[in-house]
Scaffold this motif. Structure first.
Motif, PDB file in Angstrom:
ATOM      1  N   TRP A 183       0.837  -1.207   0.000  1.00 30.40           N
ATOM      2  CA  TRP A 183       0.000   0.000   0.000  1.00 30.40           C
ATOM      3  C   TRP A 183       0.880   1.269   0.000  1.00 30.40           C
ATOM      4  O   TRP A 183       1.760   1.412   0.833  1.00 30.40           O
ATOM      5  CB  TRP A 183      -0.893  -0.002   1.238  1.00 30.40           C
ATOM      6  CG  TRP A 183      -2.012   0.978   1.178  1.00 30.40           C
ATOM      7  CD1 TRP A 183      -2.057   2.204   1.777  1.00 30.40           C
ATOM      8  CD2 TRP A 183      -3.247   0.819   0.480  1.00 30.40           C
ATOM      9  NE1 TRP A 183      -3.260   2.813   1.487  1.00 30.40           N
ATOM     10  CE2 TRP A 183      -4.002   1.987   0.697  1.00 30.40           C
ATOM     11  CE3 TRP A 183      -3.796  -0.196  -0.306  1.00 30.40           C
ATOM     12  CZ2 TRP A 183      -5.278   2.166   0.156  1.00 30.40           C
ATOM     13  CZ3 TRP A 183      -5.059  -0.023  -0.849  1.00 30.40           C
ATOM     14  CH2 TRP A 183      -5.789   1.150  -0.616  1.00 30.40           C
ATOM     15  N   MET A 211       3.106   2.093  -2.126  1.00 31.96           N
ATOM     16  CA  MET A 211       4.348   1.926  -2.883  1.00 31.96           C
ATOM     17  C   MET A 211       4.048   1.955  -4.383  1.00 31.96           C
ATOM     18  O   MET A 211       2.896   1.931  -4.800  1.00 31.96           O
ATOM     19  CB  MET A 211       5.014   0.587  -2.520  1.00 31.96           C
ATOM     20  CG  MET A 211       5.595   0.547  -1.109  1.00 31.96           C
ATOM     21  SD  MET A 211       6.170  -1.115  -0.597  1.00 31.96           S
ATOM     22  CE  MET A 211       7.492  -1.428  -1.781  1.00 31.96           C
ATOM     23  N   GLU A 212       5.112   1.985  -5.158  1.00 29.84           N
ATOM     24  CA  GLU A 212       4.942   1.934  -6.612  1.00 29.84           C
ATOM     25  C   GLU A 212       4.202   0.648  -6.981  1.00 29.84           C
ATOM     26  O   GLU A 212       4.417  -0.399  -6.360  1.00 29.84           O
ATOM     27  CB  GLU A 212       6.327   1.969  -7.281  1.00 29.84           C
ATOM     28  CG  GLU A 212       6.268   2.213  -8.772  1.00 29.84           C
ATOM     29  CD  GLU A 212       7.644   2.085  -9.429  1.00 29.84           C
ATOM     30  OE1 GLU A 212       7.695   2.017 -10.660  1.00 29.84           O
ATOM     31  OE2 GLU A 212       8.645   2.037  -8.685  1.00 29.84           O
ATOM     32  N   TRP A 213       3.345   0.725  -7.994  1.00 27.72           N
ATOM     33  CA  TRP A 213       2.525  -0.419  -8.371  1.00 27.72           C
ATOM     34  C   TRP A 213       3.370  -1.640  -8.678  1.00 27.72           C
ATOM     35  O   TRP A 213       4.335  -1.561  -9.437  1.00 27.72           O
ATOM     36  CB  TRP A 213       1.653  -0.068  -9.585  1.00 27.72           C
ATOM     37  CG  TRP A 213       0.705  -1.176  -9.929  1.00 27.72           C
ATOM     38  CD1 TRP A 213       0.778  -2.035 -10.987  1.00 27.72           C
ATOM     39  CD2 TRP A 213      -0.444  -1.567  -9.189  1.00 27.72           C
ATOM     40  NE1 TRP A 213      -0.249  -2.932 -10.947  1.00 27.72           N
ATOM     41  CE2 TRP A 213      -1.019  -2.671  -9.858  1.00 27.72           C
ATOM     42  CE3 TRP A 213      -1.044  -1.091  -8.021  1.00 27.72           C
ATOM     43  CZ2 TRP A 213      -2.171  -3.303  -9.390  1.00 27.72           C
ATOM     44  CZ3 TRP A 213      -2.194  -1.730  -7.563  1.00 27.72           C
ATOM     45  CH2 TRP A 213      -2.735  -2.811  -8.248  1.00 27.72           C
ATOM     46  N   TYR A 214       3.008  -2.776  -8.090  1.00 30.72           N
ATOM     47  CA  TYR A 214       3.688  -4.037  -8.363  1.00 30.72           C
ATOM     48  C   TYR A 214       2.990  -4.727  -9.539  1.00 30.72           C
ATOM     49  O   TYR A 214       1.811  -5.064  -9.451  1.00 30.72           O
ATOM     50  CB  TYR A 214       3.639  -4.943  -7.130  1.00 30.72           C
ATOM     51  CG  TYR A 214       4.173  -6.321  -7.385  1.00 30.72           C
ATOM     52  CD1 TYR A 214       5.544  -6.531  -7.512  1.00 30.72           C
ATOM     53  CD2 TYR A 214       3.326  -7.411  -7.536  1.00 30.72           C
ATOM     54  CE1 TYR A 214       6.049  -7.792  -7.774  1.00 30.72           C
ATOM     55  CE2 TYR A 214       3.819  -8.674  -7.790  1.00 30.72           C
ATOM     56  CZ  TYR A 214       5.185  -8.856  -7.913  1.00 30.72           C
ATOM     57  OH  TYR A 214       5.680 -10.104  -8.185  1.00 30.72           O
ATOM     58  N   ARG A 260      -3.164  -5.785  -1.613  1.00 27.13           N
ATOM     59  CA  ARG A 260      -2.151  -5.206  -2.492  1.00 27.13           C
ATOM     60  C   ARG A 260      -0.738  -5.685  -2.150  1.00 27.13           C
ATOM     61  O   ARG A 260       0.094  -4.924  -1.676  1.00 27.13           O
ATOM     62  CB  ARG A 260      -2.236  -3.674  -2.448  1.00 27.13           C
ATOM     63  CG  ARG A 260      -1.477  -3.054  -3.591  1.00 27.13           C
ATOM     64  CD  ARG A 260      -1.643  -1.570  -3.666  1.00 27.13           C
ATOM     65  NE  ARG A 260      -3.017  -1.199  -4.002  1.00 27.13           N
ATOM     66  CZ  ARG A 260      -3.361  -0.032  -4.503  1.00 27.13           C
ATOM     67  NH1 ARG A 260      -2.452   0.885  -4.746  1.00 27.13           N
ATOM     68  NH2 ARG A 260      -4.625   0.228  -4.779  1.00 27.13           N
ATOM     69  N   PRO A 298      -3.605  -8.047  -6.007  1.00 18.07           N
ATOM     70  CA  PRO A 298      -3.652  -6.579  -5.988  1.00 18.07           C
ATOM     71  C   PRO A 298      -4.929  -6.014  -5.361  1.00 18.07           C
ATOM     72  O   PRO A 298      -5.031  -4.794  -5.197  1.00 18.07           O
ATOM     73  CB  PRO A 298      -3.628  -6.239  -7.479  1.00 18.07           C
ATOM     74  CG  PRO A 298      -4.382  -7.371  -8.122  1.00 18.07           C
ATOM     75  CD  PRO A 298      -4.016  -8.596  -7.308  1.00 18.07           C
ATOM     76  N   ASN A 303      -8.927  -2.709  -0.273  1.00 19.79           N
ATOM     77  CA  ASN A 303      -8.546  -1.435   0.325  1.00 19.79           C
ATOM     78  C   ASN A 303      -8.675  -1.498   1.847  1.00 19.79           C
ATOM     79  O   ASN A 303      -8.797  -0.472   2.492  1.00 19.79           O
ATOM     80  CB  ASN A 303      -9.388  -0.289  -0.254  1.00 19.79           C
ATOM     81  CG  ASN A 303     -10.862  -0.460   0.054  1.00 19.79           C
ATOM     82  OD1 ASN A 303     -11.255  -1.470   0.647  1.00 19.79           O
ATOM     83  ND2 ASN A 303     -11.674   0.510  -0.323  1.00 19.79           N
TER      84      ASN A 303
END
Lengths: 396, 396
Positions: free
Chosen positions: A66, A68-71, A300, A305, A308
């Motif tokens: 959460w 961070m740059e999208w994995y 995520r 992914p 929330n």
């Protein structure tokens, strides 16, 4: 600590509004039109629903990405491949488990969660780093969130020498539960795996919470082994099986027999109500007196992914999965994300009665069914009577 | 009509931002750093994702209770009971299908939907009231939403004399498609039901869209009968089967044979990706060249309380149901709520290329997978180049 009077809230979605007086972090009085004691802060509830703080009974906050740059996920669906991919990710990326567990915990709090049971990876590569990170977050957020920890041998206990010692150390550091994972399909030796984790539980006088994804009769065999060990080692009431897809897969007489064993040993079930796997039979479990909690699982991370950290969204997914459409059916999803979790985590003073800790969520809606069918974003979250989040933002 | 220049948007989630020039309601130019013609309104996109307007390929906007007092659902899970309960509700409550279809359509627009195919109840009790209501909404919202209509014999065509004539009248009033419903399990006479609806299609030169909830081999038999009639009556490319749970239930050789027949007759599939029923095999259908659209089905009606008309939420539910975790897998859910719907509805000029209608949604996120895994609420919606909704509110 200042007293607070919540005016005009609908407790558990009741049609009539009441006032709730909170003193020293606990609910002390509930009735219409309470006269506030001096020096009491008054909060107008506008006839919103007041619900107990949400409980996430199965999380992995140590590994969320959460914020961070999208994995970009490119991993296959195979469980060993997913686990190996995760270790590989950690070898090549900086990952601060304290920072990340705090980030996703704050997100959860902003959505109304006040209690989380989280599984924490322990393996021979990361060692106890994730345990240290989550325990630091637990201490840092102690005033805002109750965090229960399970040390979890995600990469297996048997195949990677040294893991058992790390688990032992993690329990010594304060983890509350011993975790386990698919003893046959992943660990390849059900008796050795289960004997090892139950031995750790005995040594540290802790409970057990086992990930069981195993299908059909294989999973049912594991349920039997777990039930037997719970009985033999006197751990009645202290064991949880997470996922337990197999309970929704075996035929009905077999299901009934397994449920009798679980009920007899007061073994709890944690479910994420996944839409792509069989699910444990919620109503039958509850009818047998079995405690059931719902959880968001990983949010995520390199596994998945989705999500929330909103337990109302989990309640919605649970309602969809179990095909609950009647209002009284949907109320079961609220139970699972509140009282059900409290039963599994054996929380003292949880709920909306006088004497309970003032952990609660105010949310706009007509009925409980409405806020589960279409979860509103606007929530006010109180922990021990203190407003900790409002309109999706943490206030600390 | 004023021209608009969208600056710095990431088309379909591409990493690099571009500008999009919109003239006379269509996209005319896409490139980085477009010099705006005189009298062009400039909208800063802030590197948001630009996606084609969302398409709801299976809706029931005529019966939504959105914005009405909460309906307490007490109905059993049995299909005839649900249908009978709905007729009973209508006997005892005022229900304005024009107002309600407009309400839920506005909600859908606010979430980014620009096209809907909706099924409209026709029966001997409500007659053509719902058709009139939805057609009035269609006209009223013509500038903001493309609405395709299916007249739908929800209470059955065979058992309630007069329904067939009402369907005939509905088609004469302008409904675009002939609807149908479980020809064996509900209608009790598959040949008579299918022959009747295909006859209506032939008479009015319209396509067909059939609700098929029938399980396993019973549903498979219906798929065969539909495929045969599509071929015999020359309706290739003009038939949709909605739900089609059976395609996900039969064994693999049977599934392959059914898919061959569907592909041969270019029959489309509409799915809601339900988490509690089998689902048609999305990847196999697409690999066979079959058009697949996703739909929200009923939102907050006497059938089900769930949903908020958001097609990104539907994409999320689809991803969860099909266990799509890889980014490239999740992209399929975006296809289903955009291009897939356009293929099924045979839309001219749909998409994000020069020449296409400027129907698009701006949404904040890092990647397509992110906005499906956790749909953000903040969206800007353009229909034919005009901003029709922003931050969840319709601007008309």
């Amino acid at each position: 600590m200042k007293s607070t009077l919540l005016r005009n809230v609908r407790l558990n979605g009741q049609p009539e509004s009441q006032d709730v007086l909170i003193e020293k972090g606990r609910i002390t009085h509930i009735s219409p039109a309470i006269a506030p004691p001096v020096q009491t802060e008054i909060v107008e509830g506008h006839h919103r629903l007041a619900l107990p703080g949400f409980i996430d009974g199965h999380a992995h906050i140590d590994k969320s990405q959460w914020g961070m740059e999208w994995y970009v996920n490119e991993v296959s669906r195979d469980l060993p491949a997913i686990i190996s991919n995760e270790r590989d990710f950690r070898r090549h990326h900086e990952f601060d488990s304290q920072r990340q567990s705090e980030r996703i915990a704050r997100q959860a709090i902003s959505m109304g969660t006040t209690h989380i049971r989280t599984h924490i990876d322990v393996d021979t590569e990361i060692g106890l780093r994730h345990v240290e990170g989550v325990l630091a977050t637990k201490e840092k957020l102690a005033g805002q969130l109750y965090l229960e920890t399970v040390c979890f041998p995600q990469s297996g206990l048997l195949g990677r020498p040294g893991t058992q010692q790390l688990m032992d150390d993690a329990l010594g550091m304060g983890c509350d539960y011993v975790g386990g994972i698919d003893p046959s399909s992943f660990e390849r030796d059900p008796v050795a795996h289960l004997d090892a984790i139950f031995a750790l539980a005995g040594k540290h006088d802790k409970g057990v919470d086992i990930h069981l994804h195993e299908p059909g009769e294989l999973g049912a065999f594991s349920v039997e082994l777990i039930t037997e060990r719970t009985r033999r080692l006197g751990l009645k009431g202290r064991v949880t099986i997470s996922h337990a897809f197999c309970l929704g897969e075996v035929d009905l007489p077999r299901q009934d027999a397994l449920i009798r064993g679980l009920a007899d040993m007061n073994i709890a079930i944690a479910t994420t109500a996944p839409s792509n796997r069989p699910v444990p039979p919620y109503e039958k479990l509850r009818a047998a007196g079995i405690r059931v909690t719902a959880g968001n699982d990983g949010i995520r991370d390199t596994w998945s992914p989705y999500g929330n950290s909103d337990m109302l969204q989990r309640a919605m997914l649970m309602g969809l999965r179990y095909r609950w459409r009647q209002d009284r059916e949907i109320a079961q999803a609220l139970h699972a994300i509140t009282q059900g979790g409290a039963e599994v985590m054996e929380l003292e003073g949880y709920g909306l009665e006088p004497g309970c800790h003032a952990d609660l969520v105010l949310v706009s809606g007509q009925t409980v069914a409405e806020i589960i069918a279409n979860p509103p974003q606007d929530r006010a979250v109180f922990k021990a009577g203190k407003l900790v989040a409002d309109r999706g933002e943490c206030l600390f």
